[in-house]
Design an enzyme around this catalytic site. Structure first.
Site, short mmCIF file in Angstrom:
data_model
loop_
_atom_site.label_atom_id
_atom_site.label_comp_id
_atom_site.label_asym_id
_atom_site.label_seq_id
_atom_site.Cartn_x
_atom_site.Cartn_y
_atom_site.Cartn_z
CG LEU A 108 11.17 6.95 -2.09
CD1 LEU A 108 9.75 7.45 -1.87
CD2 LEU A 108 12.17 8.00 -1.67
CG ASP A 109 7.53 3.08 -5.61
OD1 ASP A 109 7.38 2.35 -4.61
OD2 ASP A 109 6.59 3.56 -6.26
CE LYS A 110 16.48 -0.78 -9.45
NZ LYS A 110 16.73 -2.09 -10.09
CB ALA A 112 10.24 7.16 -6.15
CG HIS A 193 4.30 0.15 -6.44
ND1 HIS A 193 5.54 0.70 -6.26
CD2 HIS A 193 4.51 -1.09 -6.98
CE1 HIS A 193 6.48 -0.15 -6.66
NE2 HIS A 193 5.87 -1.25 -7.08
#
Length: 243
Positions: A108-110, A112, A193
């Site tokens: 999970l994106d930093k 997000a 992403h």
């Protein structure tokens, strides 16, 4: 889940978060560990967790081989087990859970937030992440730009990303359309992403991203960012039904 193989007592206690081998040796020396009603004398005593009755400080040991945690990942934390410079999701857990050496299932994106599954069950994680399984992931996003039905149809057909890859069809739902739009998006793969790149392909930018579901798991609304809980038996069963 009970283990059936014989294991050293100190290894079992370390696995359950009772400290280092040295600390456990001290517990045993102080007669604070009992096995089948008798004080343990040897840290190397072989036991069968779940079958042998083990007590520590008068409390029965409930052995677990695997753990499954639902985390509401906050922004600014990496979906990793370690990093030299940044805080990682495992840092959010107390020693009791870190003793199991859990890892995040997927990324999970930093920047997000939202649902992230942490476990030490490698087989389950591998299958959930397998491209052949197409496990769904649902996101809530705030997008810079007016999201239209044309975008909904484009996502339904699959988006061509900047590297030429065409994504699997996604289900885009418009919650509110305006100069800043609110949407929900369900995808069935996990490219790098991917959500951000899909919107970039239709000339829009994601301002805020939160994962709200993964397969049958839905983020517990009671969990604030940074909080976690163990999965229920029902949730674990539903995950295994995917496999």
């Amino acid at each position: 889940m009970a283990a059936k193989e014989r294991q050293r007592l100190d290894r079992v206690l370390a696995h359950m978060g009772f400290g280092t081998r040295k600390m456990i040796k001290k517990l045993i020396k102080e007669k604070r560990v009992q096995v089948n009603g008798r004080p343990a004398e040897d840290p190397g005593l072989h036991v069968i967790p779940g079958r042998d009755y083990i007590e520590v400080n008068g409390e029965p040991l409930v052995y677990e081989e695997y753990i499954y945690l639902m985390l509401n990942k906050p922004q600014g934390v990496l979906s990793a087990t370690e990093d030299r410079y940044a805080k990682v999701v495992v840092d959010l857990l107390p020693p009791r859970y870190r003793a199991f050496h859990p890892f995040p299932v997927g990324r999970l994106d930093k920047d997000a937030e939202g649902l992230l599954l942490l476990t030490n069950d490698g087989e389950l994680a591998h299958r959930l992440l397998s491209p052949k399984k197409h496990v769904s992931k649902m996101y809530y996003a705030v997008v810079d730009g007016i999201v239209t039905e044309t975008d909904v149809e484009a996502f339904r057909q699959g988006i061509i990303l900047n590297d030429g890859y065409r994504t699997m069809p996604g289900e885009l739902t418009i919650l509110r359309s305006g100069t800043e739009s609110e949407v929900e998006l369900t995808i069935y793969e996990g490219k790098y992403h991917q959500v951000k790149r899909m919107f970039e392909a239709v000339s829009k930018r994601v301002l805020y991203l939160k994962r709200i579901a993964m397969g049958p798991l839905r983020l517990d609304e009671l969990l604030r960012p940074g909080e976690y809980r163990e999965l229920t038996e029902e949730e674990i069963i539903k995950l295994r039904e995917l496999l």
